[in-house]
Design an enzyme around this catalytic site. Sequence first.
Site, short mmCIF file in Angstrom:
data_model
loop_
_atom_site.label_atom_id
_atom_site.label_comp_id
_atom_site.label_asym_id
_atom_site.label_seq_id
_atom_site.Cartn_x
_atom_site.Cartn_y
_atom_site.Cartn_z
N ASP A 90 48.75 86.69 -5.35
CA ASP A 90 49.34 85.80 -6.35
C ASP A 90 50.36 84.94 -5.61
O ASP A 90 51.31 85.47 -5.01
CB ASP A 90 50.05 86.61 -7.44
N HIS A 147 45.85 91.35 -0.31
CA HIS A 147 44.51 91.94 -0.33
C HIS A 147 43.55 91.14 0.55
O HIS A 147 43.88 90.06 1.05
CB HIS A 147 44.01 91.99 -1.77
N SER A 253 57.02 86.51 0.74
CA SER A 253 57.08 85.63 1.87
C SER A 253 55.87 84.72 1.86
O SER A 253 55.58 84.14 0.83
CB SER A 253 57.22 86.41 3.15
#
Length: 287
Positions: A90, A147, A253
Amino acid sequence: MRDDLKVGLQYLTPKHALTRLMGKLASLKGGWLTTAVIKWFIKQYHVDMSEAKVSDPSYYRTFNDFFVRELKPALRPIDGDETTLIFPADACVSQAGAIEQGRLIQAKGHSFSLTELIGGDDSLAAKFDQGEFATLYLSPRDYHRVHMPCDGVLREMIYIPGDLFSVNPLTAENVPNLFARNERVVCVFDTAFGPMAQILVGATIVGSIETTWAGTVTPPTGGSIRRWQYPTDGEQAMHFAQGEEMGRFKLGSTVINLFPKGAVRFDDSVLPGEPTQLGQAYAHCQH
């Protein structure tokens, strides 16, 4: 750069010692104080706790536990297959496009070296030159687990020491060579379309960068590049499925993906400033 902007940027680039201290504080079990800080953070950054597996702020024993909170099961369905890559996090698209003459676009008027980004390895850089890249910025409110965009077999991990500048849009536009200056962990995978790099870039107050196979990579930090090689066949090879968690940030980050020449084509919606969601398709294999 305007003088007032220069002054503002000074406060976005703390020294490592202060940054690590703040990161350690985020790992302390402070009871009611930790809960209060988490509640403040949720309100300040508009964190959507309805998506969290556990939405109660008092459940989290440390701020870091909250920051790497899990999402509810099946909340991010995987819209991919062997020919489609998915967003690994995200985030928000910072930049995406071609790697031209060994350089990646950082922001308007700024580019940086592919070779410097991956730690000075010319042979590794050559695998991605003239290929494609995507830089994804994770804001404080985002889910901070990373992921796999596709199936892959881990080949190599590289730790590269560096600064801990903030990586928000302001610094991307005004700090030259930002992503090739910050501390980072480069993960290289073999995939069906060739090598793929997933780079975890540190930032201000990053408590740690972790991978699922090595645990905490940083800190401790060091002044030199460190490399780990992994077997890519046999029982010891580490296979990762598309959508599987491979790392996480405790604060921070940015994630950067690198792809070889002619390997992938980004969807037309992959544009600077556009939000991304884990599991959504964002590129397609070309062969």
